[in-house]
Design a protein around this motif. Sequence first.
Motif, PDB file in Angstrom:
ATOM      1  N   PRO A  83       0.842  -1.370  -0.072  1.00 46.49           N
ATOM      2  CA  PRO A  83       0.032  -0.037  -0.124  1.00 46.49           C
ATOM      3  C   PRO A  83       0.841   1.387   0.055  1.00 46.49           C
ATOM      4  N   ARG A  84       2.337   1.300   0.007  1.00 52.21           N
ATOM      5  CA  ARG A  84       2.932   2.292   0.029  1.00 52.21           C
ATOM      6  C   ARG A  84       3.392   2.790  -1.338  1.00 52.21           C
ATOM      7  N   ILE A  85       3.440   1.735  -2.295  1.00 52.79           N
ATOM      8  CA  ILE A  85       4.045   2.012  -3.561  1.00 52.79           C
ATOM      9  C   ILE A  85       2.900   1.661  -4.683  1.00 52.79           C
ATOM     10  N   ASP A  86       1.932   0.598  -4.144  1.00 49.94           N
ATOM     11  CA  ASP A  86       1.062   0.474  -5.268  1.00 49.94           C
ATOM     12  C   ASP A  86      -0.206   1.159  -5.050  1.00 49.94           C
ATOM     13  N   PHE A  87      -1.239   1.435  -6.382  1.00 49.85           N
ATOM     14  CA  PHE A  87      -2.528   1.938  -6.148  1.00 49.85           C
ATOM     15  C   PHE A  87      -3.378   0.895  -6.099  1.00 49.85           C
ATOM     16  N   TRP A  88      -4.432   0.926  -5.022  1.00 47.95           N
ATOM     17  CA  TRP A  88      -5.390  -0.418  -5.059  1.00 47.95           C
ATOM     18  C   TRP A  88      -6.093  -0.500  -6.493  1.00 47.95           C
ATOM     19  N   ILE A  89      -6.525   0.467  -7.005  1.00 47.69           N
ATOM     20  CA  ILE A  89      -7.460   0.366  -8.215  1.00 47.69           C
ATOM     21  C   ILE A  89      -6.711   0.024  -9.419  1.00 47.69           C
ATOM     22  N   GLU A  90      -5.522  -0.052  -9.378  1.00 50.28           N
ATOM     23  CA  GLU A  90      -4.629  -0.810 -10.503  1.00 50.28           C
ATOM     24  C   GLU A  90      -4.469  -2.371 -10.292  1.00 50.28           C
ATOM     25  N   HIS A  91      -4.760  -2.814  -9.205  1.00 46.58           N
ATOM     26  CA  HIS A  91      -4.714  -4.146  -8.919  1.00 46.58           C
ATOM     27  C   HIS A  91      -5.772  -4.820  -8.640  1.00 46.58           C
ATOM     28  N   PHE A  92      -7.027  -4.179  -8.130  1.00 47.21           N
ATOM     29  CA  PHE A  92      -8.391  -4.725  -7.554  1.00 47.21           C
ATOM     30  C   PHE A  92      -9.446  -4.329  -8.281  1.00 47.21           C
ATOM     31  N   GLU A  93     -10.396  -4.928  -8.174  1.00 45.32           N
ATOM     32  CA  GLU A  93     -11.669  -4.286  -8.231  1.00 45.32           C
ATOM     33  C   GLU A  93     -12.856  -5.052  -7.502  1.00 45.32           C
ATOM     34  N   VAL A  94     -13.629  -4.147  -7.020  1.00 45.83           N
ATOM     35  CA  VAL A  94     -14.862  -4.621  -6.243  1.00 45.83           C
ATOM     36  C   VAL A  94     -16.126  -5.198  -7.172  1.00 45.83           C
ATOM     37  N   LEU A  95     -16.510  -6.187  -7.057  1.00 47.14           N
ATOM     38  CA  LEU A  95     -17.661  -6.402  -8.211  1.00 47.14           C
ATOM     39  C   LEU A  95     -18.884  -6.445  -7.434  1.00 47.14           C
ATOM     40  N   SER A  96     -19.949  -6.377  -8.046  1.00 47.53           N
ATOM     41  CA  SER A  96     -21.390  -6.339  -7.346  1.00 47.53           C
ATOM     42  C   SER A  96     -21.750  -7.416  -6.479  1.00 47.53           C
ATOM     43  N   ASP A  97     -21.174  -8.430  -6.632  1.00 52.29           N
ATOM     44  CA  ASP A  97     -21.675  -9.885  -5.939  1.00 52.29           C
ATOM     45  C   ASP A  97     -20.717  -9.804  -4.609  1.00 52.29           C
ATOM     46  N   GLY A  98     -19.935  -8.809  -4.264  1.00 53.81           N
ATOM     47  CA  GLY A  98     -18.980  -8.970  -3.308  1.00 53.81           C
ATOM     48  C   GLY A  98     -17.727  -9.328  -3.350  1.00 53.81           C
ATOM     49  N   THR A  99     -17.402  -9.804  -4.466  1.00 57.51           N
ATOM     50  CA  THR A  99     -15.812 -10.618  -4.458  1.00 57.51           C
ATOM     51  C   THR A  99     -15.069  -9.378  -4.938  1.00 57.51           C
ATOM     52  N   ILE A 100     -13.707  -9.694  -4.820  1.00 53.55           N
ATOM     53  CA  ILE A 100     -12.694  -8.601  -5.330  1.00 53.55           C
ATOM     54  C   ILE A 100     -11.879  -9.279  -6.345  1.00 53.55           C
ATOM     55  N   SER A 102      -9.003  -9.830  -9.395  1.00 52.42           N
ATOM     56  CA  SER A 102      -7.625  -9.156  -9.656  1.00 52.42           C
ATOM     57  C   SER A 102      -7.483  -8.469 -11.159  1.00 52.42           C
ATOM     58  N   LEU A 103      -6.786  -7.396 -11.101  1.00 56.16           N
ATOM     59  CA  LEU A 103      -6.473  -6.661 -12.284  1.00 56.16           C
ATOM     60  C   LEU A 103      -5.064  -6.936 -12.763  1.00 56.16           C
ATOM     61  N   SER A 104      -4.078  -7.665 -11.994  1.00 56.22           N
ATOM     62  CA  SER A 104      -2.876  -7.696 -12.177  1.00 56.22           C
ATOM     63  C   SER A 104      -2.335  -9.034 -11.589  1.00 56.22           C
ATOM     64  N   SER A 105      -1.054  -9.301 -11.889  1.00 53.92           N
ATOM     65  CA  SER A 105      -0.571 -10.736 -11.213  1.00 53.92           C
ATOM     66  C   SER A 105      -0.053 -10.257  -9.498  1.00 53.92           C
ATOM     67  N   ILE A 106       0.168  -8.866  -9.056  1.00 56.43           N
ATOM     68  CA  ILE A 106       0.158  -8.699  -7.862  1.00 56.43           C
ATOM     69  C   ILE A 106      -1.135  -8.589  -7.258  1.00 56.43           C
ATOM     70  N   GLY A 107      -2.261  -8.148  -7.752  1.00 60.85           N
ATOM     71  CA  GLY A 107      -3.746  -8.341  -7.216  1.00 60.85           C
ATOM     72  C   GLY A 107      -4.007  -9.958  -6.897  1.00 60.85           C
ATOM     73  N   GLU A 108      -3.801 -10.710  -7.913  1.00 58.98           N
ATOM     74  CA  GLU A 108      -4.152 -12.264  -8.094  1.00 58.98           C
ATOM     75  C   GLU A 108      -3.272 -12.705  -6.816  1.00 58.98           C
TER      76      GLU A 108
END
Length: 135
Positions: A83-100, A102-108
Amino acid sequence: MIRISEKLRLQVAQNADFKCEYCLTPEFFLATTFHIDHIRSVKHGGKTILRNLAYACPHCNQNKGSDIASYSNDDEIVRLFNPRIDFWIEHFEVLSDGTIASLSSIGEATINTLRFNQLERIIFRKSLIEIGVIS
């Protein structure tokens, strides 16, 4: 166990807007105390300084432990979200069903290691979406 002063703990919490810096769960909605996580664990040379500390819900912190990386589905070593060097929205997305998702390998790697999508966490997150706390 590393002793973290109340002043430093409050500073970390305020910087995080009292939300988990990994899954974005607001502290107000959990009946447990949030943890101060060493982003780079002491075991791996991390220091107890503001830029290495994150505000974490107990679920994320306990699942993360001292991990700093994981394996991707392609068997490559991938560092976890920082969280000090990455932007959350570049790696994750909250879906309407409540799951998160991944948008990247770091997110995954982070989603898998910190177990963002355990059933009870998805149900809780979906409730927060329904009342407008998470969009």
